[in-house]
Design a protein around this motif. Structure first.
Motif, mmCIF file in Angstrom:
data_model
loop_
_atom_site.group_PDB
_atom_site.id
_atom_site.type_symbol
_atom_site.label_atom_id
_atom_site.label_comp_id
_atom_site.label_asym_id
_atom_site.label_seq_id
_atom_site.Cartn_x
_atom_site.Cartn_y
_atom_site.Cartn_z
ATOM 1 N N PRO A 256 -0.750 -15.593 -40.812
ATOM 2 C CA PRO A 256 -1.873 -15.799 -41.556
ATOM 3 C C PRO A 256 -2.546 -17.518 -40.947
ATOM 4 C CG PRO A 256 0.190 -16.725 -42.639
ATOM 5 C CD PRO A 256 0.593 -15.934 -41.279
ATOM 6 N N SER A 257 -3.850 -17.576 -41.105
ATOM 7 C CA SER A 257 -4.483 -18.789 -40.700
ATOM 8 C C SER A 257 -5.411 -18.929 -41.691
ATOM 9 C CB SER A 257 -5.039 -18.593 -39.187
ATOM 10 O OG SER A 257 -5.689 -19.749 -38.803
ATOM 11 N N LEU A 258 -5.185 -20.321 -42.374
ATOM 12 C CA LEU A 258 -6.174 -20.692 -43.450
ATOM 13 C C LEU A 258 -7.479 -21.043 -42.725
ATOM 14 C CD1 LEU A 258 -6.542 -21.441 -46.276
ATOM 15 C CD2 LEU A 258 -5.798 -23.749 -45.896
ATOM 16 N N VAL A 259 -8.552 -20.233 -43.176
ATOM 17 C CA VAL A 259 -9.821 -20.561 -42.984
ATOM 18 C C VAL A 259 -10.480 -21.773 -43.752
ATOM 19 C CG1 VAL A 259 -12.192 -19.800 -42.288
ATOM 20 C CG2 VAL A 259 -10.235 -18.556 -41.786
ATOM 21 N N ALA A 260 -10.581 -21.393 -45.017
ATOM 22 C CA ALA A 260 -11.052 -22.303 -46.149
ATOM 23 C C ALA A 260 -10.492 -22.246 -47.289
ATOM 24 C CB ALA A 260 -12.732 -22.073 -46.441
ATOM 25 N N HIS B 254 -16.396 -20.710 -32.955
ATOM 26 C CA HIS B 254 -15.013 -21.022 -33.567
ATOM 27 C C HIS B 254 -14.419 -20.056 -34.520
ATOM 28 C CE1 HIS B 254 -15.034 -24.323 -30.860
ATOM 29 N NE2 HIS B 254 -15.757 -25.100 -31.449
ATOM 30 N N LEU B 255 -14.989 -18.910 -34.609
ATOM 31 C CA LEU B 255 -14.831 -17.840 -35.689
ATOM 32 C C LEU B 255 -13.114 -17.381 -35.440
ATOM 33 C CD1 LEU B 255 -14.395 -16.187 -38.268
ATOM 34 C CD2 LEU B 255 -15.960 -14.467 -36.806
ATOM 35 N N VAL B 256 -12.993 -17.028 -34.098
ATOM 36 C CA VAL B 256 -11.556 -16.420 -33.784
ATOM 37 C C VAL B 256 -10.757 -17.493 -33.817
ATOM 38 C CG1 VAL B 256 -10.230 -15.372 -31.621
ATOM 39 C CG2 VAL B 256 -12.696 -14.690 -32.041
ATOM 40 N N GLU B 257 -10.756 -18.765 -33.214
ATOM 41 C CA GLU B 257 -9.880 -19.729 -33.362
ATOM 42 C C GLU B 257 -9.555 -20.312 -34.765
ATOM 43 O OE1 GLU B 257 -12.541 -20.494 -29.597
ATOM 44 O OE2 GLU B 257 -12.733 -19.718 -31.689
ATOM 45 N N LYS B 258 -10.434 -20.143 -35.449
ATOM 46 C CA LYS B 258 -10.175 -20.754 -36.908
ATOM 47 C C LYS B 258 -9.273 -19.595 -37.735
ATOM 48 C CE LYS B 258 -14.446 -23.417 -37.546
ATOM 49 N NZ LYS B 258 -15.767 -23.390 -38.332
ATOM 50 N N SER B 259 -9.472 -18.206 -37.227
ATOM 51 C CA SER B 259 -9.148 -17.223 -37.896
ATOM 52 C C SER B 259 -7.817 -16.836 -37.330
ATOM 53 C CB SER B 259 -9.708 -15.992 -38.013
ATOM 54 O OG SER B 259 -11.066 -16.287 -38.441
ATOM 55 N N THR B 260 -7.220 -17.669 -36.303
ATOM 56 C CA THR B 260 -5.768 -17.376 -35.589
ATOM 57 C C THR B 260 -5.060 -18.417 -35.194
ATOM 58 O OG1 THR B 260 -6.945 -17.146 -33.359
ATOM 59 C CG2 THR B 260 -7.159 -15.002 -34.446
ATOM 60 N N LEU B 261 -5.552 -19.671 -35.122
ATOM 61 C CA LEU B 261 -4.951 -20.749 -34.519
ATOM 62 C C LEU B 261 -4.377 -21.550 -35.753
ATOM 63 C CD1 LEU B 261 -6.496 -21.377 -31.208
ATOM 64 C CD2 LEU B 261 -4.729 -19.855 -31.624
#
Length: 508
Positions: free
Chosen positions: A264-268, A318-325
């Motif tokens: 899991p990667s917290l987006v917001a 930066h969608l992929v970075e925010k959703s994976t990193l």
């Protein structure tokens, strides 16, 4: 002797079958996947049921008989380890979620070092000795016994995640010269197996995890929708977390396992106490919709004041970075910005490019690009630089919206369309072609008076407004009764001077 061997083989087969049965449902939600598990030893009730169906036989677990099936708990650890050694990495991770005993057994270094060696052994082979067996033998004697349990599992997972991140970074490196965004975002989403979940948290601390029901990939954003018949009571909820989830172990040649372990990667994070009149966007006869920044739309049933649907609008930037990193509790932090040198700041902004989309669930009402935008330094109002995109006086710049504007929604029971609402995607590039301001957000047309500084228009006028910390978008529209369409007669951006100074390292 033959009878004993047959019995042992029979027990081995029963153990394999019992082990396989519950694994299909593990790993789909927090509490049953390693990425969300807060600690070992938590045993879900549903996962334990297959082994508790024969309670009278538990008193005789050590005495197998034809009338009492062999339970998995009755098998010695040596046999269970042998069974686990035949599993692949994904199934082994799921097995560790069954109970405390299986968690420790599934951490066995001898099992994981074989998996690690098979996946990352050198490509060059010696025909006399199997390279995997040779690597395992050498590593067994040197490092297995010296490492704590689970060491080689962690090493394997870390290396697999690192390889996926490196591959994604390579894919996202290519930039579309027209949008300034990664050219292969859709491909990155596909090969990474990326999805999104929302975690609804009650005031008591209880969590509800929901998988998305619909997904729409647009030109520069992704629209993710959740709806269900079994929403928790809104009055008991406090916050909503939006997380991206990716398979922990990704195989490029196979589709991602639906119920496998995910990261899991917290987006917001959003507060549901903000669903007030100030955040109300629109309504129809069934639902009212509220906008929570950034980009979240929450629909409530009018009569019951309960959740109807949730819609997240995610810009490609930066969608992929925010959703994976990121992690389950901390969002991904963007790298520090290096100011760009602007040798002509005294002349104002110039050479900017804007791309705007207005859409709803795959239907586009506007898709336009504006190039060579500029403004003089004197165009400053209340700490904002004014950048005019469409002028009132220049009718050749005015643009029509295609079709009847409305925000489509659906649930398991009803569907509908909220008039005059849509989703706006904005991508503003600076003079170097770098994304300066990007967002995807629901907006609504509201009635307005004829502008005092513009011509008089025959027909009612409307406006669309959006605001965040970077700036404001103000759009004026006119409804033409004869053709039954909206025309955009003015579009103005107001950019924060603080943002400009930070971006260019200047004092504007």
């Amino acid at each position: 002797m033959a009878t004993g061997r047959a019995r042992l083989l029979h027990q081995h087969w029963l153990g394999v079958q019992a082990l396989r049965l519950p694994l299909g449902g593990l790993g789909a939600i927090p509490g049953s996947i390693p990425g969300f598990r807060k600690g070992p030893g938590v045993q879900p009730a549903a996962a334990s049921a297959p082994w508790r169906q024969h309670a009278p036989c538990e008193r005789h677990r050590r005495k197998a008989s034809p009338h009492c099936p062999v339970l998995l708990d009755s098998l010695p650890s040596e046999i269970l380890l042998k069974i686990l050694s035949y599993l692949d990495a994904t199934t082994l991770l799921c097995t560790g979620c069954v109970n405390r005993r299986f968690y420790h057994l599934a951490n066995d270094n001898f099992i994981w070092i074989r998996i690690y060696s098979t996946a990352f052994s050198p490509k060059r082979c010696n025909w006399r000795i199997d390279p995997v067996e040779k690597t395992v033998a050498s590593m067994n004697s040197l490092s297995v016994e010296d490492k704590e349990a689970g060491y080689w599992k962690k090493e394997y997972i870390a290396k697999r995640i690192a390889s996926v991140k490196a591959a994604l970074a390579q894919i996202l490196k290519l930039v579309n010269p027209y949008t300034g965004l990664p050219a292969k975002t859709k491909e990155a989403l596909r090969i990474s197996g990326l999805g999104w979940v929302i975690i609804l948290k009650e005031k008591s601390g209880k969590e509800h995890v929901m998988e998305h029901a619909d997904l729409f990939i647009n030109h520069s954003s992704v629209m993710v929708v959740w709806y269900s018949k079994n929403w928790p009571c809104l009055a008991t909820l406090s916050t909503l977390d939006l997380c991206g989830v990716t398979p922990v172990l990704m195989d490029w040649h196979k589709p991602p396992i639906k119920n496998g372990p995910r990261w899991p990667s917290l987006v917001a994070k959003y507060s549901l106490s903000n669903l007030t009149d100030s955040t109300l966007v629109g309504c129809d006869r069934f639902v009212r919709i509220f906008h929570l920044n950034p980009g979240l739309l929450v629909g409530l049933w009018k009569r019951a004041e309960e959740l109807a649907f949730v819609m997240a609008n995610l810009h490609f930037h930066h969608l992929v970075e925010k959703s994976t990193l990121g992690s389950a509790t901390l969002p991904y932090e963007l790298p520090p910005h290096t100011p760009l040198l602007d040798d002509s700041s005294e002349y104002g902004l110039h050479g900017y490019q804007l791309h705007v989309d207005l859409h709803s669930s795959g239907t586009f009402y506007l898709c336009s690009t504006f190039r060579n935008l500029f403004t003089k330094q004197g165009y400053i109002e209340n700490g904002y630089v004014k950048l005019i995109v469409i002028h009132f006086q220049n009718s050749t710049e005015h643009l029509p919206l295609v079709g009847k504007v409305g925000l489509s929604w659906r649930t398991d029971v009803f569907d509908g369309c909220i008039k005059s609402c849509s989703v706006m995607d904005v991508t503003l590039l600076d003079e170097y072609g770098k994304p300066f301001w990007c967002f995807s957000s629901p907006v609504c047309m509201r009635s307005s008076a004829n502008p005092s500084d513009g011509p008089y228009f025959v027909g009612p006028t409307y406006c669309i407004d959006y605001e965040d910390s970077t700036g404001t978008v103000h759009v004026e529209l006119v409804w033409i009764e004869e053709t039954e369409e909206y025309f955009i007669v003015s579009m103005v951006l107001y950019l924060s001077i603080a943002k400009i100074n930070h971006w260019f390292g200047t004092q504007y």
